[in-house]
Design a protein around this motif. Structure first.
Motif, mmCIF file in Angstrom:
data_model
loop_
_atom_site.group_PDB
_atom_site.id
_atom_site.type_symbol
_atom_site.label_atom_id
_atom_site.label_comp_id
_atom_site.label_asym_id
_atom_site.label_seq_id
_atom_site.Cartn_x
_atom_site.Cartn_y
_atom_site.Cartn_z
ATOM 1 N N UNK A 139 -31.948 45.872 16.591
ATOM 2 C CA UNK A 139 -31.736 46.855 17.975
ATOM 3 C C UNK A 139 -31.386 48.152 17.317
ATOM 4 N N UNK A 140 -31.889 49.110 18.246
ATOM 5 C CA UNK A 140 -31.630 50.535 17.652
ATOM 6 C C UNK A 140 -30.142 50.829 17.809
ATOM 7 N N UNK B 159 -36.678 59.911 14.029
ATOM 8 C CA UNK B 159 -36.529 58.592 13.427
ATOM 9 C C UNK B 159 -35.462 57.724 14.216
ATOM 10 N N UNK B 160 -35.855 56.393 14.447
ATOM 11 C CA UNK B 160 -35.021 55.455 15.178
ATOM 12 C C UNK B 160 -34.822 54.410 14.268
ATOM 13 N N UNK B 161 -33.503 54.184 13.878
ATOM 14 C CA UNK B 161 -32.740 53.256 13.146
ATOM 15 C C UNK B 161 -32.512 52.023 13.671
ATOM 16 N N UNK B 162 -32.924 51.000 13.156
ATOM 17 C CA UNK B 162 -32.538 49.663 14.098
ATOM 18 C C UNK B 162 -31.733 48.615 12.885
ATOM 19 N N UNK B 163 -31.098 47.824 13.467
ATOM 20 C CA UNK B 163 -30.337 47.262 12.455
ATOM 21 C C UNK B 163 -30.036 45.624 13.295
ATOM 22 N N UNK B 164 -29.872 44.585 12.289
ATOM 23 C CA UNK B 164 -29.412 43.208 12.683
ATOM 24 C C UNK B 164 -28.532 42.727 11.568
ATOM 25 N N UNK C 117 -34.336 48.182 4.424
ATOM 26 C CA UNK C 117 -35.618 47.711 4.099
ATOM 27 C C UNK C 117 -36.454 48.966 4.262
ATOM 28 N N UNK C 118 -37.470 48.855 3.676
ATOM 29 C CA UNK C 118 -38.307 50.211 3.715
ATOM 30 C C UNK C 118 -39.765 49.997 3.349
ATOM 31 N N UNK D 283 -24.703 42.149 4.406
ATOM 32 C CA UNK D 283 -23.945 41.877 5.712
ATOM 33 C C UNK D 283 -24.909 42.220 6.772
ATOM 34 N N UNK D 284 -25.885 43.184 6.655
ATOM 35 C CA UNK D 284 -26.648 43.685 7.784
ATOM 36 C C UNK D 284 -28.103 43.945 7.070
ATOM 37 N N UNK D 285 -28.882 44.035 7.941
ATOM 38 C CA UNK D 285 -30.262 44.541 7.689
ATOM 39 C C UNK D 285 -30.560 45.930 8.366
ATOM 40 N N UNK D 286 -31.133 46.874 7.758
ATOM 41 C CA UNK D 286 -31.594 48.156 8.368
ATOM 42 C C UNK D 286 -32.743 48.584 7.827
ATOM 43 N N UNK D 287 -33.639 49.298 9.023
ATOM 44 C CA UNK D 287 -34.678 49.830 8.727
ATOM 45 C C UNK D 287 -34.968 51.122 9.635
ATOM 46 N N UNK D 288 -36.091 51.709 9.396
ATOM 47 C CA UNK D 288 -36.120 52.957 10.490
ATOM 48 C C UNK D 288 -37.623 53.125 10.551
#
Length: 167
Positions: A138-139, A151-156, A82-83, A115-120
């Motif tokens: 969560x980071x 950059x902090x990458x977060x995922x769920x 996601x961006x 399977x997962x969502x990721x953003x930063x």
């Protein structure tokens, strides 16, 4: 407000509006990190159109005006990336960013590959970090992107599909 905000899939006709909104919205990030050469401020219209064609994009409209947007794509590892979640400055702090994030997650949840969502986001972007954490992200990593930017990458994890077969 007399009109309500609606969220829908972005079209190619929205590309120029999204790019202008992106340029406006990323000014505060550029100022925060002292870097006006960040990719959202240098992206071309043709690059944006290509990005829109390769993934999914949503826009929020107030009447006919695009006031927010988000986009992303599912990669080969099953990650929905996601961006560029952007909200016009005058529309911030009204829950629109959260609504768009929920909507793009819902869109990707219909994709069996996700399977997962990721953003930063940047390490100093407290309101972004607060929003993402409130939505269960969560980071998972940090990366030094420049002398002033980490950059902090977060995922769920993606929720299991509602239509999955049951035993």
């Amino acid at each position: 407000m007399g009109m309500s905000v609606t969220i829908s899939a972005a079209t190619e006709d929205d590309a120029e509006h999204i790019l202008k909104l992106q340029f406006l919205c990323y000014q505060t990030e550029a100022e925060l990190y002292g870097d006006y050469g960040i990719e959202p401020l240098t992206q071309t219209l043709s690059d944006l159109r290509r990005e829109l064609a390769e993934g999914h994009a949503l826009v929020a409209r107030l009447g006919g005006e695009v006031v927010a947007s988000v986009r992303g794509r599912v990669d080969d590892t099953g990650t929905a990336r996601i961006a560029k979640l952007i909200v016009h400055p005058r529309m911030q702090r009204h829950g629109l960013g959260g609504r768009l994030l929920d909507a793009i997650e819902e869109r990707f949840a219909g994709d069996a590959r996700a399977e997962r969502f990721r953003l930063f986001t940047g390490h100093r972007s407290e309101s972004n970090l607060r929003l993402y954490r409130s939505r269960g992200y969560v980071p998972v990593s940090t990366e030094q992107a420049g002398p002033r930017l980490t950059l902090v990458t977060l995922e769920k994890e993606s929720a299991p599909s509602a239509y999955a077969a049951s035993a």
